[in-house]
Design a protein around this motif. Structure first.
Motif, PDB file in Angstrom:
ATOM      1  N   SER A  19       0.841  -1.195   0.000  1.00 40.09           N
ATOM      2  CA  SER A  19       0.000   0.000   0.000  1.00 40.09           C
ATOM      3  C   SER A  19       0.870   1.237   0.000  1.00 40.09           C
ATOM      4  N   TYR A  20       0.316   2.321  -0.512  1.00 40.74           N
ATOM      5  CA  TYR A  20       0.963   3.626  -0.436  1.00 40.74           C
ATOM      6  C   TYR A  20       0.027   4.562   0.328  1.00 40.74           C
ATOM      7  N   GLY A  21       0.610   5.400   1.162  1.00 37.33           N
ATOM      8  CA  GLY A  21      -0.192   6.305   1.965  1.00 37.33           C
ATOM      9  C   GLY A  21      -0.778   5.584   3.165  1.00 37.33           C
ATOM     10  N   SER A  22      -1.616   6.297   3.903  1.00 41.30           N
ATOM     11  CA  SER A  22      -2.221   5.712   5.102  1.00 41.30           C
ATOM     12  C   SER A  22      -3.568   6.374   5.366  1.00 41.30           C
ATOM     13  N   GLY A  23      -4.358   5.718   6.218  1.00 39.81           N
ATOM     14  CA  GLY A  23      -5.655   6.268   6.575  1.00 39.81           C
ATOM     15  C   GLY A  23      -6.561   6.422   5.374  1.00 39.81           C
ATOM     16  N   ALA A  24      -7.236   7.573   5.310  1.00 40.09           N
ATOM     17  CA  ALA A  24      -8.164   7.815   4.205  1.00 40.09           C
ATOM     18  C   ALA A  24      -7.443   7.925   2.864  1.00 40.09           C
ATOM     19  N   ASP A  25      -6.133   8.215   2.903  1.00 43.09           N
ATOM     20  CA  ASP A  25      -5.364   8.370   1.669  1.00 43.09           C
ATOM     21  C   ASP A  25      -4.666   7.081   1.248  1.00 43.09           C
ATOM     22  N   GLU A  26      -4.905   5.990   1.962  1.00 43.31           N
ATOM     23  CA  GLU A  26      -4.219   4.738   1.638  1.00 43.31           C
ATOM     24  C   GLU A  26      -4.675   4.218   0.269  1.00 43.31           C
ATOM     25  N   HIS A  27      -3.693   3.818  -0.519  1.00 41.12           N
ATOM     26  CA  HIS A  27      -3.967   3.223  -1.829  1.00 41.12           C
ATOM     27  C   HIS A  27      -3.361   1.825  -1.840  1.00 41.12           C
ATOM     28  N   ARG A  28      -4.213   0.806  -1.821  1.00 45.30           N
ATOM     29  CA  ARG A  28      -3.748  -0.577  -1.807  1.00 45.30           C
ATOM     30  C   ARG A  28      -3.517  -1.026  -3.246  1.00 45.30           C
ATOM     31  N   VAL A  29      -2.288  -1.425  -3.540  1.00 42.38           N
ATOM     32  CA  VAL A  29      -1.916  -1.830  -4.898  1.00 42.38           C
ATOM     33  C   VAL A  29      -1.948  -3.349  -5.040  1.00 42.38           C
ATOM     34  N   LEU A  30      -1.317  -4.045  -4.101  1.00 40.83           N
ATOM     35  CA  LEU A  30      -1.246  -5.507  -4.112  1.00 40.83           C
ATOM     36  C   LEU A  30      -1.778  -6.034  -2.788  1.00 40.83           C
ATOM     37  N   GLU A  31      -2.454  -7.182  -2.824  1.00 40.11           N
ATOM     38  CA  GLU A  31      -3.001  -7.732  -1.578  1.00 40.11           C
ATOM     39  C   GLU A  31      -2.950  -9.259  -1.591  1.00 40.11           C
ATOM     40  N   ASP A  32      -2.357  -9.819  -0.528  1.00 33.89           N
ATOM     41  CA  ASP A  32      -2.359 -11.261  -0.303  1.00 33.89           C
ATOM     42  C   ASP A  32      -1.866 -12.018  -1.540  1.00 33.89           C
ATOM     43  N   LEU A  33      -0.750 -11.567  -2.069  1.00 36.46           N
ATOM     44  CA  LEU A  33      -0.234 -12.107  -3.327  1.00 36.46           C
ATOM     45  C   LEU A  33       0.882 -13.105  -3.034  1.00 36.46           C
ATOM     46  N   SER A  34       0.784 -14.286  -3.631  1.00 35.27           N
ATOM     47  CA  SER A  34       1.801 -15.320  -3.438  1.00 35.27           C
ATOM     48  C   SER A  34       2.202 -15.901  -4.794  1.00 35.27           C
TER      49      SER A  34
END
Length: 266
Positions: A19-34
């Protein structure tokens, strides 16, 4: 420049998120990737525009730290750049220094490993020979064609004698003929040197032509949607391989999955 294949040469991603940023500005790019890249394997990574392909490659290289999860080379965490993992970027014009000779460009990263100048130059010349550019060490990048400059960028990665070579859209900035030649060069280097190669590409035909496996990313944030085994054999030919019905089937499968994940992400 041959590399010994072993389980220690496996590149492993386990439940990685970025993720980039945090809180309301967080932008999740990749998640739970294997995913795994086995020794000597050629893996291509595709996905819709904005799916985080380059971010994934940067995490694999240690240039960017994941927010959670693990990237390992064997048992070694990839928490920063490793000598065992070389990277070739898309824009060779930005990565090659025009005031340095070709040999100096290839040898430059080896200075950080405290290798003597003569040994650096020998390694650079050997790497240039490996990409079919003998005798150009004294030239400057601007004296070479675009395809030759990208070969120089690849040679710089090879000079590390790294068992893993990561390439981010490496052939997108050259003409079609040079692209085909560079694709075949990448396959030849894998076979000849026994290295693992990971290529991020937006070109579906290229992904199928090069890969032992095609990893399809999708979703927002992106995950691995599918991993497709490419059963075309290791000997590939730009005309004969692409003319096979199985090539067309695999291309259609990859294209369909990318299209479906693009629609579902809107």
């Amino acid at each position: 420049m041959n590399n010994v294949q072993s389980s220690a040469n496996t590149l492993i991603v386990e439940k990685m998120s970025k993720s980039y940023g945090s809180g309301a500005d967080e932008h999740r790019v990749l998640e739970d990737l294997s995913l795994r890249v086995e020794p000597g394997e050629f893996v291509t990574i595709v996905g819709p525009s904005g799916a985080g392909k380059t971010t994934l490659l940067r995490c694999l290289s240690g240039l960017v730290a994941p927010t959670s999860g693990v990237v390992r080379y064997g048992e070694v965490p990839v928490s920063g750049p490793l000598a065992e993992i070389a990277v070739v970027f898309q824009d060779y014009r930005a990565s090659l220094m025009p005031w340095m000779t070709v040999r100096d460009n290839v040898a430059f990263p080896l200075q950080g490993r405290k290798i003597a100048k003569r040994a650096r130059n020998d390694a650079a010349d050997e790497a240039l020979d490996s990409v079919n550019l003998p005798g150009v060490g004294d030239k400057y990048p601007w004296q070479l064609s675009g395809g030759m400059q990208q070969r120089v960028a690849i040679a710089r990665g090879l000079a590390y004698s790294a068992p893993v070579l990561l390439m981010d859209e490496p052939f997108g900035s050259v003409d079609a003929q040079a692209r085909f030649e560079l694709e075949d060069l990448a396959l030849d280097l894998r076979s000849r040197l026994g290295i693992s190669v990971v290529v991020v590409t937006h070109d579906i035909d290229e992904a199928v032509y090069l890969g032992d496996r095609v990893v399809v990313l999708g979703g927002r944030p992106a995950r691995v949607i599918d991993t497709i085994e490419v059963d075309l054999g290791r000997d590939r030919d730009q005309i004969a391989t692409r003319a096979k019905p199985r090539f067309a089937e695999l291309r259609t499968q990859v294209m369909t999955e990318i299209r479906e994940t693009s629609i579902s992400s809107r």
